[in-house]
Design a protein around this motif. Structure first.
Motif, mmCIF file in Angstrom:
data_model
loop_
_atom_site.group_PDB
_atom_site.id
_atom_site.type_symbol
_atom_site.label_atom_id
_atom_site.label_comp_id
_atom_site.label_asym_id
_atom_site.label_seq_id
_atom_site.Cartn_x
_atom_site.Cartn_y
_atom_site.Cartn_z
ATOM 1 N N GLY A 18 0.809 -1.209 0.000
ATOM 2 C CA GLY A 18 0.000 0.000 0.000
ATOM 3 C C GLY A 18 0.845 1.263 0.000
ATOM 4 O O GLY A 18 0.552 2.233 -0.706
ATOM 5 N N LEU A 19 1.928 1.261 0.773
ATOM 6 C CA LEU A 19 2.800 2.437 0.821
ATOM 7 C C LEU A 19 3.525 2.656 -0.503
ATOM 8 O O LEU A 19 3.807 3.791 -0.881
ATOM 9 C CB LEU A 19 3.795 2.297 1.969
ATOM 10 C CG LEU A 19 3.188 2.336 3.383
ATOM 11 C CD1 LEU A 19 4.281 2.165 4.435
ATOM 12 C CD2 LEU A 19 2.415 3.625 3.623
ATOM 13 N N LEU A 20 3.834 1.581 -1.206
ATOM 14 C CA LEU A 20 4.435 1.738 -2.527
ATOM 15 C C LEU A 20 3.456 2.418 -3.481
ATOM 16 O O LEU A 20 3.856 3.263 -4.303
ATOM 17 C CB LEU A 20 4.863 0.385 -3.085
ATOM 18 C CG LEU A 20 6.133 -0.213 -2.472
ATOM 19 C CD1 LEU A 20 6.363 -1.631 -3.003
ATOM 20 C CD2 LEU A 20 7.355 0.661 -2.751
ATOM 21 N N ALA A 143 2.969 12.267 8.740
ATOM 22 C CA ALA A 143 2.886 11.921 10.160
ATOM 23 C C ALA A 143 2.554 10.444 10.325
ATOM 24 O O ALA A 143 3.135 9.750 11.167
ATOM 25 C CB ALA A 143 1.830 12.787 10.846
ATOM 26 N N MET A 144 1.632 9.942 9.507
ATOM 27 C CA MET A 144 1.260 8.539 9.582
ATOM 28 C C MET A 144 2.437 7.631 9.223
ATOM 29 O O MET A 144 2.747 6.677 9.926
ATOM 30 C CB MET A 144 0.092 8.242 8.648
ATOM 31 C CG MET A 144 -0.370 6.790 8.677
ATOM 32 S SD MET A 144 -1.364 6.323 7.243
ATOM 33 C CE MET A 144 -0.108 6.242 5.957
ATOM 34 N N VAL A 145 3.102 7.947 8.108
ATOM 35 C CA VAL A 145 4.198 7.105 7.639
ATOM 36 C C VAL A 145 5.349 7.104 8.636
ATOM 37 O O VAL A 145 5.987 6.084 8.878
ATOM 38 C CB VAL A 145 4.669 7.569 6.246
ATOM 39 C CG1 VAL A 145 5.946 6.844 5.822
ATOM 40 C CG2 VAL A 145 3.579 7.329 5.211
ATOM 41 N N ARG A 146 5.604 8.254 9.243
ATOM 42 C CA ARG A 146 6.667 8.326 10.252
ATOM 43 C C ARG A 146 6.352 7.431 11.444
ATOM 44 O O ARG A 146 7.227 6.734 11.970
ATOM 45 C CB ARG A 146 6.851 9.770 10.707
ATOM 46 C CG ARG A 146 7.913 9.932 11.798
ATOM 47 C CD ARG A 146 8.125 11.395 12.142
ATOM 48 N NE ARG A 146 9.010 11.520 13.284
ATOM 49 C CZ ARG A 146 10.334 11.415 13.244
ATOM 50 N NH1 ARG A 146 10.930 11.169 12.098
ATOM 51 N NH2 ARG A 146 11.070 11.543 14.330
ATOM 52 N N PRO A 151 10.841 0.496 7.249
ATOM 53 C CA PRO A 151 12.105 0.943 6.644
ATOM 54 C C PRO A 151 11.992 1.129 5.135
ATOM 55 O O PRO A 151 11.406 0.307 4.434
ATOM 56 C CB PRO A 151 13.086 -0.199 6.986
ATOM 57 C CG PRO A 151 12.485 -0.875 8.172
ATOM 58 C CD PRO A 151 11.007 -0.770 8.000
ATOM 59 N N ASP A 152 12.555 2.255 4.645
ATOM 60 C CA ASP A 152 12.653 2.557 3.218
ATOM 61 C C ASP A 152 11.300 2.715 2.543
ATOM 62 O O ASP A 152 11.189 2.572 1.327
ATOM 63 C CB ASP A 152 13.479 1.484 2.491
ATOM 64 C CG ASP A 152 14.917 1.428 2.989
ATOM 65 O OD1 ASP A 152 15.584 2.473 2.965
ATOM 66 O OD2 ASP A 152 15.352 0.348 3.420
ATOM 67 N N LEU A 153 10.263 3.026 3.328
ATOM 68 C CA LEU A 153 8.945 3.267 2.758
ATOM 69 C C LEU A 153 8.400 4.588 3.291
ATOM 70 O O LEU A 153 7.377 4.645 3.967
ATOM 71 C CB LEU A 153 7.999 2.107 3.092
ATOM 72 C CG LEU A 153 8.267 0.815 2.322
ATOM 73 C CD1 LEU A 153 7.489 -0.348 2.928
ATOM 74 C CD2 LEU A 153 7.919 0.975 0.849
ATOM 75 N N ILE A 179 16.961 -4.272 -0.714
ATOM 76 C CA ILE A 179 17.292 -3.673 -2.000
ATOM 77 C C ILE A 179 16.067 -3.595 -2.910
ATOM 78 O O ILE A 179 15.864 -2.601 -3.623
ATOM 79 C CB ILE A 179 18.442 -4.454 -2.692
ATOM 80 C CG1 ILE A 179 18.853 -3.765 -4.001
ATOM 81 C CG2 ILE A 179 18.062 -5.909 -2.923
ATOM 82 C CD1 ILE A 179 19.402 -2.380 -3.824
ATOM 83 N N ALA A 180 15.214 -4.629 -2.893
ATOM 84 C CA ALA A 180 14.029 -4.611 -3.753
ATOM 85 C C ALA A 180 13.049 -3.526 -3.323
ATOM 86 O O ALA A 180 12.446 -2.850 -4.157
ATOM 87 C CB ALA A 180 13.354 -5.977 -3.742
ATOM 88 N N THR A 181 12.882 -3.359 -2.005
ATOM 89 C CA THR A 181 12.008 -2.304 -1.500
ATOM 90 C C THR A 181 12.525 -0.938 -1.926
ATOM 91 O O THR A 181 11.757 -0.069 -2.358
ATOM 92 C CB THR A 181 11.933 -2.364 0.035
ATOM 93 O OG1 THR A 181 11.390 -3.621 0.424
ATOM 94 C CG2 THR A 181 11.064 -1.247 0.589
#
Length: 239
Positions: A18-20, A143-146, A151-153, A179-181
């Motif tokens: 979802g974050l991607l 704010a939500m993502v933090r 990691p890395d998203l 690495i893929a993320t």
């Protein structure tokens, strides 16, 4: 699994996907913000730089537009933090749904406003209103993502992600973690920005409408309401 684009936890795997998708929406918003309005509403590093350039008289840039973006982004971040306090202790799914609902409503409002303005050059009032709506949405999102701290998203700023690709590579003596993320995040941002630039030819309403849809779809289409609160990661783990 080393290099996997998602985490081992199935719940975090769905959330990562979802974050991607939200990273794609950031590319769309940046296309509108930077190409159409000459500010950033998701990336405050870039926005502060634009505000500094405008302050010393660089043509085409505006201190008031950039200042509006920064101020309203901070308000959005406060709202996002309050949503975390109100919902996350009860259910992470409710918290994420609340934050995404707020973002989707704000981006939809910006799309409707741009659609009403039409292809003609919008007024400065409409420009500032669009900036404010998008910056408020992006403040809530960041704010939500933090707080999620996957990691890395980050969905917005990719400097550390790109740095990690190189600094943790085998060439640098690393083991290429996630690495893929990392590559997926960069790719999604690139595709979103490119698609946003294409859609912007038809007016700001088109990319913003697509962005609103992308904001809603992950949480409904991929069963993210099943995510349980125990898998929330601490901010320290993200660092």
């Amino acid at each position: 699994m080393r290099g996997s684009a998602v985490t081992r936890n199935p719940e975090d795997a769905r959330l990562s996907f979802g974050l991607l998708l939200l990273t794609v929406s950031t590319g769309l918003i940046d296309a509108v913000s930077y190409l159409g309005l000459h500010v950033f509403t998701a990336n405050m590093t870039g926005n502060i730089l634009i505000m500094a350039f405008a302050a010393v008289g660089v043509p085409g840039l505006s201190v008031t537009r950039s200042g509006t973006s920064l101020a309203v982004f901070l308000v959005g971040a406060v709202i996002g933090g309050r949503l975390n306090v109100a919902f996350s202790a009860k259910s992470r799914s409710r918290w994420v749904a609340a934050a995404m609902s707020v973002e989707a409503l704000l981006v939809t409002a910006a799309a409707v406003m741009a659609g009403v303005a039409g292809p003609a050059r919008p007024s400065e009032y409409l420009n500032h209103s669009t900036i404010a709506l998008l910056a408020l949405a992006m403040g809530v999102r960041n704010a939500m993502v933090r707080k999620l701290a996957l990691p890395d998203l980050t969905t917005t700023v990719l400097t550390l992600t790109v740095t990690g690709i190189a600094s943790d590579s085998r060439l640098a003596g690393g083991t290429r973690p996630r690495i893929a993320t990392r590559i997926a995040s960069v790719t999604m941002m690139f595709l979103g920005a490119a698609f946003g630039a294409i859609l912007l030819r038809y007016g700001m309403a088109a990319p913003l409408g697509v962005c609103a849809a992308i904001t809603v779809l992950p949480w409904w289409a991929f069963g993210l309401s099943a995510v349980r609160p125990h898998s929330v990661r601490s901010e320290a783990e993200r660092i």
